[in-house]
Design a protein around this motif. Structure first.
Motif, PDB file in Angstrom:
ATOM      1  N   ALA A  64      -6.833  -9.345   9.095  1.00 50.06           N
ATOM      2  CA  ALA A  64      -6.047  -8.605  10.092  1.00 50.06           C
ATOM      3  C   ALA A  64      -5.786  -7.205   9.550  1.00 50.06           C
ATOM      4  CB  ALA A  64      -4.735  -9.324  10.372  1.00 50.06           C
ATOM      5  N   PRO A  65      -5.537  -6.266  10.457  1.00 52.31           N
ATOM      6  CA  PRO A  65      -5.304  -4.883  10.017  1.00 52.31           C
ATOM      7  C   PRO A  65      -4.145  -4.799   9.032  1.00 52.31           C
ATOM      8  CG  PRO A  65      -5.575  -4.975  12.404  1.00 52.31           C
ATOM      9  CD  PRO A  65      -5.494  -6.391  11.928  1.00 52.31           C
ATOM     10  N   GLY A  66      -4.345  -3.994   7.988  1.00 53.37           N
ATOM     11  CA  GLY A  66      -3.298  -3.799   6.993  1.00 53.37           C
ATOM     12  C   GLY A  66      -3.365  -4.775   5.832  1.00 53.37           C
ATOM     13  N   LYS A  67      -4.050  -5.904   6.016  1.00 48.38           N
ATOM     14  CA  LYS A  67      -4.164  -6.881   4.939  1.00 48.38           C
ATOM     15  C   LYS A  67      -5.259  -6.448   3.958  1.00 48.38           C
ATOM     16  CE  LYS A  67      -1.459  -9.818   7.348  1.00 48.38           C
ATOM     17  NZ  LYS A  67      -0.757  -8.897   8.256  1.00 48.38           N
TER      18      LYS A  67
ATOM     19  N   LEU B 153      -3.989 -10.267  15.832  1.00 47.12           N
ATOM     20  CA  LEU B 153      -3.919  -9.227  14.803  1.00 47.12           C
ATOM     21  C   LEU B 153      -2.952  -9.593  13.684  1.00 47.12           C
ATOM     22  CD1 LEU B 153      -3.996  -6.093  17.111  1.00 47.12           C
ATOM     23  CD2 LEU B 153      -5.816  -6.859  15.580  1.00 47.12           C
TER      24      LEU B 153
ATOM     25  N   ALA C 125      -4.743  -2.056  17.037  1.00 41.31           N
ATOM     26  CA  ALA C 125      -5.160  -2.467  15.688  1.00 41.31           C
ATOM     27  C   ALA C 125      -4.716  -1.435  14.657  1.00 41.31           C
ATOM     28  CB  ALA C 125      -6.670  -2.667  15.634  1.00 41.31           C
ATOM     29  N   ALA C 126      -4.868  -0.154  14.998  1.00 41.41           N
ATOM     30  CA  ALA C 126      -4.456   0.905  14.075  1.00 41.41           C
ATOM     31  C   ALA C 126      -2.960   0.811  13.806  1.00 41.41           C
ATOM     32  CB  ALA C 126      -4.800   2.274  14.660  1.00 41.41           C
TER      33      ALA C 126
ATOM     34  N   ILE D 210      -7.971  -3.690   5.191  1.00 38.13           N
ATOM     35  CA  ILE D 210      -8.596  -3.786   6.503  1.00 38.13           C
ATOM     36  C   ILE D 210      -7.947  -2.776   7.445  1.00 38.13           C
ATOM     37  CG2 ILE D 210      -8.893  -5.290   8.507  1.00 38.13           C
ATOM     38  CD1 ILE D 210      -8.944  -7.660   6.484  1.00 38.13           C
ATOM     39  N   ALA D 211      -8.776  -1.926   8.030  1.00 37.03           N
ATOM     40  CA  ALA D 211      -8.264  -0.926   8.968  1.00 37.03           C
ATOM     41  C   ALA D 211      -8.310  -1.450  10.395  1.00 37.03           C
ATOM     42  CB  ALA D 211      -9.072   0.359   8.869  1.00 37.03           C
ATOM     43  N   TYR D 212      -9.277  -2.309  10.662  1.00 32.93           N
ATOM     44  CA  TYR D 212      -9.493  -2.726  12.052  1.00 32.93           C
ATOM     45  C   TYR D 212     -10.211  -4.070  12.075  1.00 32.93           C
ATOM     46  CZ  TYR D 212     -11.755  -3.014  16.618  1.00 32.93           C
ATOM     47  OH  TYR D 212     -12.197  -3.460  17.831  1.00 32.93           O
ATOM     48  N   VAL D 213      -9.853  -4.905  13.047  1.00 32.12           N
ATOM     49  CA  VAL D 213     -10.550  -6.164  13.297  1.00 32.12           C
ATOM     50  C   VAL D 213     -10.808  -6.235  14.794  1.00 32.12           C
ATOM     51  CG1 VAL D 213     -10.434  -8.675  13.144  1.00 32.12           C
ATOM     52  CG2 VAL D 213      -9.337  -7.280  11.385  1.00 32.12           C
TER      53      VAL D 213
ATOM     54  N   ALA E 155      -9.058   3.547  11.712  1.00 30.82           N
ATOM     55  CA  ALA E 155      -9.080   2.749  12.940  1.00 30.82           C
ATOM     56  C   ALA E 155      -9.263   3.630  14.171  1.00 30.82           C
ATOM     57  CB  ALA E 155      -7.791   1.928  13.058  1.00 30.82           C
TER      58      ALA E 155
ATOM     59  N   ARG F  84      -1.875   3.901   3.787  1.00 29.18           N
ATOM     60  CA  ARG F  84      -1.408   3.575   5.126  1.00 29.18           C
ATOM     61  C   ARG F  84      -1.978   4.571   6.142  1.00 29.18           C
ATOM     62  NH1 ARG F  84       2.555  -0.023   5.435  1.00 29.18           N
ATOM     63  NH2 ARG F  84       3.248   0.293   3.319  1.00 29.18           N
TER      64      ARG F  84
ATOM     65  N   MET G 237       0.839  -1.207   0.000  1.00 26.52           N
ATOM     66  CA  MET G 237       0.000   0.000   0.000  1.00 26.52           C
ATOM     67  C   MET G 237       0.871   1.254   0.000  1.00 26.52           C
ATOM     68  SD  MET G 237      -1.729  -0.032   3.798  1.00 26.52           S
ATOM     69  CE  MET G 237      -0.995  -1.028   5.108  1.00 26.52           C
TER      70      MET G 237
ATOM     71  N   ILE H 207      -8.334  -0.614  19.911  1.00 22.98           N
ATOM     72  CA  ILE H 207      -8.353   0.100  18.639  1.00 22.98           C
ATOM     73  C   ILE H 207      -6.980   0.661  18.295  1.00 22.98           C
ATOM     74  CG2 ILE H 207      -9.168   2.265  17.615  1.00 22.98           C
ATOM     75  CD1 ILE H 207     -11.927   1.612  18.753  1.00 22.98           C
TER      76      ILE H 207
ATOM     77  N   ALA I 172      -1.142  -1.876  14.031  1.00 24.99           N
ATOM     78  CA  ALA I 172      -0.922  -3.061  13.188  1.00 24.99           C
ATOM     79  C   ALA I 172      -1.233  -2.738  11.724  1.00 24.99           C
ATOM     80  CB  ALA I 172      -1.771  -4.231  13.674  1.00 24.99           C
ATOM     81  N   ALA I 173      -2.264  -1.931  11.506  1.00 30.73           N
ATOM     82  CA  ALA I 173      -2.649  -1.583  10.130  1.00 30.73           C
ATOM     83  C   ALA I 173      -1.574  -0.778   9.416  1.00 30.73           C
ATOM     84  CB  ALA I 173      -3.969  -0.797  10.141  1.00 30.73           C
TER      85      ALA I 173
ATOM     86  N   LEU J 257      -5.770   4.109   6.682  1.00 27.57           N
ATOM     87  CA  LEU J 257      -6.110   2.987   7.557  1.00 27.57           C
ATOM     88  C   LEU J 257      -5.990   3.398   9.017  1.00 27.57           C
ATOM     89  CD1 LEU J 257      -4.532  -0.221   5.983  1.00 27.57           C
ATOM     90  CD2 LEU J 257      -6.814   0.733   5.688  1.00 27.57           C
ATOM     91  N   LEU J 258      -4.893   4.063   9.336  1.00 26.17           N
ATOM     92  CA  LEU J 258      -4.688   4.542  10.708  1.00 26.17           C
ATOM     93  C   LEU J 258      -5.842   5.451  11.126  1.00 26.17           C
ATOM     94  CD1 LEU J 258      -0.972   5.745  10.833  1.00 26.17           C
ATOM     95  CD2 LEU J 258      -2.029   4.037  12.316  1.00 26.17           C
TER      96      LEU J 258
END
Lengths: 663, 663
Positions: free
Chosen positions: A377-380, B289, B264-265, A99-102, A63, A56, A51, B261, B267-268, A59-60
């Motif tokens: 998962a976040p970032g995927k 995550l 997770a952020a 994905i931003a958040y799980v 989240a 990036r 990304m 959160i 991790a994203a 996403l942050l």
């Protein structure tokens, strides 16, 4: 339109506008040391790149709540492929393609423009990955995806060998182009292009072309590389390994039948996987060597049932993945793509979470893409399948690259159609009209070429290498080598005494001895061999195809020379395809005008044509469930034990050409 | 000489001649857009490259018997980290640096010149990997390895932050040079160089230097990147992430205290790991995550015992690895390196095979190097540890890159010594002689700089930012912010009323209020702050070090200004080091002349010096088990909650400077 299960808070067109974004980077690369040298633009696939900074940051922001999600799936049970847990009340917040958040608070990330899917009572699993597909058969990518996408397969790695022989390097590029920017991710692997034909061998892609392919993001490595040439230290193959691994990419193995020291030696060469084991013991031996095992359940083989005993062996299965190794269109339409393989694994008793890992995180790790796909998962990438439960792999939603691409088996996004350029429709470089005389087998007294040598100085038309290896009488009996089709795919060498009348050998349907002819249509246009085969049991007529594996041949089998010539002429007329003839007329045909391999007809039409072909072939006597498949594999050097090409007969164990006439 | 356990079939010198081979490739790269632009040679580490064609061919030949192995380990029990099995009667045939064969027939690959190790009754496990080390402290790489190598650690990934501040980009290159071509593999990660000091921030490595580092094979990615700046969208950090991931390398995370959160952020954003969880629950949250968790057992933290409860949670632990996060020299000498961490994991009840996976294949996968290290399999580096059993992690042999480097805890191969160039020994750019007056805290009526602002217009010498934020009386009582060292590493802000006499604040050992001073020695040479700290409990004297984390400060704590000046002057004289003074004389010192961080003395001498330092500091009253560690961490922005640098006091929660004087 999306139905009311999606709590749509904005218009659907808005949703599409948000999520259909095309950002492509291009780079100029040049051919070097290539006769076809010219600058061209190599597309970098958006969907496989890492990304960018903006994504990036988005996403942050999503989240932590500074900006809103584009899509939120809430209230489901997450199948966590990293920990193996089922986590209830979990959701996923998606921004753009990622994905931003799980977690349990995904709903809080939804705003007025967010598409929200309530997954109460449903399972959320990562999109399925097929790391060893053969998509360059029959139908176009777009047609394939119409059925594949709806079941939850979101990443496919396809071999490209089928287009590589008839269409060469440019054909590979064109095919990759047709895969690019589809709703799911499609990658290719470079075909090693092992072939029986020395003529074809001179025309394969060169080292600079390989390097150009290795620079592409949508090329993950080298395709299935058969083990025997490696153990024989085939220089070109080892150099291909070297180039590929040096480029940080993977080598897909093919160690059918290898074991013990030979298998270990093959593993030492750098291959990362094998998809050929057919028993649990063969799987275990490969896992122990650190190889990824890709267990097959597709068109050519259905190994999963035998392999499933591995689950009782109490070993770590993190290097085991499920693949199709190519899938029949009928199977695709009726059962689906990877969802059918996963379903079968579960039905066979694999723990569902383990089975899901085998189609998600395990293959992602094998591909070196686990930082991007294979888990929720976040970032995927937001590749998510919503299932009713873990016993029924029936996708209610398929989300790919952040978009809902299918719902309840209906597509919500259409795959991209691709028009192949005109030049790809002229792969068959044969201009002459074949006559029955072209299929005569004449045995004369002349000396044949040395065994394993090239070409044929035989006087007959067509040339019959080996005919006349010894001075034979024009009439009487002669012993010849015959291809014995002992199973659907496996052949053996048989030796038969056949009558010789006027220097000719004829087909004898009563003894199931049919004529088989290979005619090169591109590498050495017109070069032809005619021999004998048994097992096809045709009582009359002929079958022919341009889809012969691992070279550029039309391969034809028949009783009557008239039907053989008719079938071959029809394949040429179609510029590729498969044909069944009898009594001087065409009974069925599958036109495959793109490289002799691909049609641009709708999948349903191709499927019907295929059924008609099989029906017609069976009507003539073929005992095989998929006669076209059995026919096309006769030219492959990767299937035991006795094969054929325009240069003659080949013993696969020695990789050497052998004479047709024994004495 | 090797003892008789090695059935030596050739002379030992021959064996060395075979296995000590240096093949280095170099490539020319240039700086772009950098003021320091000049061409330089970037060495490509031989031991981390993919094998070349010749090696690949040799492995094949060795496995199939065409050529003989250099080394064979026979008859052992293989711990197969891929399947989780123990396989009896297994051996390994090694050619050059790699494994040619694994199985029961390794003995057959031995010839007259092969070194054969009989591993009857022994366990064969892969070499251990420490993916998060801090080696740039105290001793040189060579000295560290004298103790690390003998226990079975064959791959180390070290942070480089310690050398990066005092020695800059060239210091990183020099340090990597000292790691290159050692008997074990050593990789580095690029320091993100987060710092409290705005002066230091201007001197950190630039983007082109980062790119040059990313091109090196011995740089695996970006080092520990603290989470708070990421969530604040720190542009430079996000760009570093982008560059690193785009280069196909990894970002090591640092999410101490993050959860929900925010975690997770983080991790994203693209981090691949975290080594900061201190409980099983924190580990589980990160595993869920998709992060790799690196459980710590080293100098700064010993988390393994608390984390070990994860083993009872029945979750998949394939993304869990064990690391040291830096190891005390005493611990290294007495307990060992990764073998001690593995031993502790087993002692805490982890299944031994699971624990071995946590120091072998799991970290190899995290690093993206599982095609080369982490398992005993054909084609992988021959990094093998021979153990008596799985309860006692006492290496009988350590094989690294195909060589026996240690046997029964005795080195068989010596690590490379490295002489750092002269320029690295002049990091301390302070020329003045400090006097007691330099450590006075004067509070006058002038206005201080705005909070969080830069520099200090204070009139006092040394400048005391914040002093005089309000017009204070020259005598009476004044409320100030004091660093409260509440635990060995954790600090909090305390507010104390202190007497003001003649505009000065004095240390008050009776109330445990000591002076603390930070003097920048390089980025803004001579810039100084003096404040107060409690918790060190010195009754007299002073301690000082140049090893202050995450900037270029000498940090000194003391009672008497005379001893503070003496300690600082001695550190300057030493061109780096740690000093304890009292009553006008130096009681103990650790000279660290290379960048103020490293010594080239033998490890034993440094250890003795360290013990003397601690003894002397404890003698003055320090309650901390490792006073030097507590002292050096006072300047780190990555440890909560209240820190210091030459610019003043910092609240870590807000990442803002705060005034010393409250009112």
């Amino acid at each position: 339109m999306l139905n009311n299960k999606i709590q749509k808070r904005s218009s659907f067109s808005n949703f599409l506008a948000i999520t259909i974004r095309g950002e492509f980077k291009t780079e100029k690369v040049g051919f070097k040391n290539s006769k076809k040298a010219r600058a061209r633009t190599v597309p970098i696939k958006r969907e496989v790149s890492v990304m960018n900074l903006q994504e990036r940051t988005q996403l942050l922001r999503t989240a932590v709540g500074r900006e809103k999600a584009d899509l939120a799936v809430v209230n489901g049970t997450l199948v966590n492929v990293y920990t193996g847990e089922l986590l209830e009340g979990y959701g996923v917040a998606v921004r753009g393609e990622r994905i931003a958040y799980v977690g349990k608070e995904a709903g809080e990330m939804a705003g007025p423009d967010t598409t929200v899917i309530d997954a109460a009572g449903k399972m959320l699993v990562p999109g399925f990955i097929d790391t060893h597909a053969h998509m360059c058969f029959y139908c176009s990518v777009g047609e394939f995806l119409r059925y594949s996408m709806r079941g939850g397969t979101t990443t496919i790695v396809t071999e490209l060998i089928e287009v590589s022989f008839p269409l060469g390097f440019q054909g590979i590029i064109e095919y990759l182009e047709s895969c690019r920017n589809q709703p799911v991710k499609i990658f290719g692997v470079i075909p090693p292009m092992l072939t029986l034909s020395s003529g074809t061998r001179k025309k394969i892609i060169d080292k600079e072309q390989v390097r150009e392919l290795l620079r592409r993001d949508d090329i993950l490595g080298l395709g299935e590389s058969y083990w025997l040439p490696i153990l024989e230290e085939d220089r070109r193959m080892l150099e291909l390994f070297q180039e590929t691994i040096q480029a940080g990419k993977i080598v897909a193995g093919h160690s059918a039948g290898a074991k013990g020291i030979k298998l270990a030696a093959y593993a030492a060469s750098g291959v990362r996987s094998c998809h050929e084991p057919i028993t649990a013991e063969e799987v275990l031996e490969r896992l122990r060597l650190g190889l990824y095992v890709l267990a097959r359940e597709g068109e050519t083989r259905q190994d999963l049932e035998d392999i499933s005993r591995i689950k009782d062996m109490k070993v770590d299965l993190q290097n085991l993945a499920l693949v199709t190794d190519g899938i029949a269109l009928k199977q695709l339409v009726e059962k689906g793509h990877m969802e059918a393989v996963l379903q079968k694994a579960i039905d066979l008793g694999f723990d569902p979470v383990t089975a899901i890992q085998m189609v998600t995180i395990n293959p992602a790790r094998y591909l070196g893409l686990d930082d991007r796909i294979g888990g929720i998962a976040p970032g995927k990438y937001a590749d998510i399948v919503v299932l009713p439960d873990l016993q029924h792999i029936k996708a209610e939603y398929v989300i790919s690259n952040g978009r809902v691409i299918a719902q309840d088996r209906e597509l919500r996004v259409q795959p991209k159609k691709n028009i192949f350029p005109a030049w790809t429709r002229h792969a068959i470089r044969l201009t002459k009209k074949y006559t029955p005389a072209d299929f005569l087998i004449r045995v004369s007294g002349c000396e044949g070429p040395p065994e394993g040598g090239e070409g044929s100085p035989g006087e007959s038309s067509p040339s019959v290498p080996g005919a006349g290896a010894t001075a034979s009488p024009a009439t009487g009996s002669i012993e010849v080598r015959v291809i014995d089709q002992v199973a659907e795919l496996v052949t053996q060498e048989a030796r038969c005494a056949v009558p010789l009348a006027g220097g000719r050998i004829e087909a004898d349907p009563a003894r199931d001895l049919l004529k088989i002819s290979c005619i090169d249509f591109r590498a050495s246009p017109g070069k032809q061999f005619v021999g004998l085969i048994r097992g096809f049991k045709l009582k009359k007529g002929a079958i022919a195809t341009s889809m012969a594996w691992d070279l550029t041949n039309i391969v034809a089998i028949g009783v009557a020379d008239e039907d053989l010539s008719l079938a071959v002429n029809r394949v040429i007329e179609l510029q590729g395809g498969a044909v069944v003839c009898a009594d001087g007329r065409v009974l069925a045909e599958i036109p495959l005008p793109i490289g002799g391999y691909l049609s641009d007809s709708p999948l349903e039409e191709i499927l019907r044509q295929g059924e008609e072909f099989q029906e017609a072939a069976a009507g003539l006597g073929s005992p095989f469930p998929n006669t076209h498949l059995t026919l096309m594999t006769l030219t492959s050097p990767a299937i035991p034990f006795f094969r054929i090409c325009e240069e003659g007969l080949f013993d696969i164990r020695t990789n050497k050409r052998v004479e047709f006439v024994i004495r």
